[in-house]
Design an enzyme around this catalytic site. Sequence first.
Site, short mmCIF file in Angstrom:
data_model
loop_
_atom_site.label_atom_id
_atom_site.label_comp_id
_atom_site.label_asym_id
_atom_site.label_seq_id
_atom_site.Cartn_x
_atom_site.Cartn_y
_atom_site.Cartn_z
N LYS A 23 0.88 -1.18 0.43
CA LYS A 23 -0.17 -0.33 -0.45
C LYS A 23 0.71 1.30 0.20
O LYS A 23 0.72 2.37 -0.90
CB LYS A 23 -0.90 -0.22 1.12
N ARG A 98 -10.87 0.76 8.96
CA ARG A 98 -11.15 -0.57 9.39
C ARG A 98 -11.90 -1.28 9.59
O ARG A 98 -11.76 -2.82 9.23
CB ARG A 98 -10.04 -0.77 10.67
N ARG A 137 11.85 -8.56 2.98
CA ARG A 137 11.69 -7.75 2.54
C ARG A 137 12.82 -6.52 3.65
O ARG A 137 12.87 -7.18 4.54
CB ARG A 137 10.33 -5.79 2.94
N ARG A 171 12.52 -6.01 9.61
CA ARG A 171 11.67 -5.54 11.09
C ARG A 171 11.70 -6.69 11.84
O ARG A 171 11.95 -7.75 10.85
CB ARG A 171 10.14 -5.40 10.87
N ARG A 182 -0.89 -11.15 11.04
CA ARG A 182 -1.08 -10.07 11.08
C ARG A 182 -2.52 -10.49 9.48
O ARG A 182 -3.13 -10.34 9.63
CB ARG A 182 -0.13 -9.90 9.66
#
Length: 238
Positions: A23, A98, A137, A171, A182
Amino acid sequence: MTRDTQTAPVPVLILLGPPGAGKGTQARRLHEKFGLVQLSTGDLLRAAVAAGTPAGKAAQTVMQAGGLVSDEIVLTVLSDRLADPDCAAGVVLDGFPRTTAQAQALDEMLGRSGQRVNAAISLEVDSAGMVSRVVGRFTCGDCGEGYHDSFKPEKTSGVCDNCGGQNMTRRADDNAATVMSRLDAYHEQTAPLIAWYDKRGALWRVDAMGGIDKISADIAAVAAAHTTDRSHHAEAAL
């Protein structure tokens, strides 16, 4: 007679997709191509707090007390932001709404100023593919440029193509178990929201598992069809 662009509603697009769906990357490309401003809840609240607006002060009080900022405050901050000149070309909402309750409240807020959600773009992903995408990533800690072990490696290992920095970071929660958790949470929470926009004819589905440029082209096609609303409105004011 000059165009009265002040009367033209600001185009509002929403990007829906789980963490890692791209996104942020796609929002930046929409900004580059159409001038659309990316608005995320966190950034909006921080800016409002820093500016000391009434809504920002209300948000700061809640956050300092460790509470969750209410939808009413978020919508007030968003409404204030939409009135800023740089949003005239349109905006992309990332992270809000959301829930269907938030979507309904957003519709009501936008409707009061003659606006609406022009398109909700759902970035459709495959769970197994998403695990591979997210786990690989990493980011330049100096400029924020994103990379991936397989899909977008640096031209020179360990050196950022954009700024030349050598501070690459990953991360800690970008692991398979966390990613699957998630995804499960996203699909459970967002399925009703997708149905909400689908019922209203505002939902567009984009396959987000291909190449970044192909995804961008598909999203741009949707954006082009809906950001023209403003110019049509302005023409009517001539």
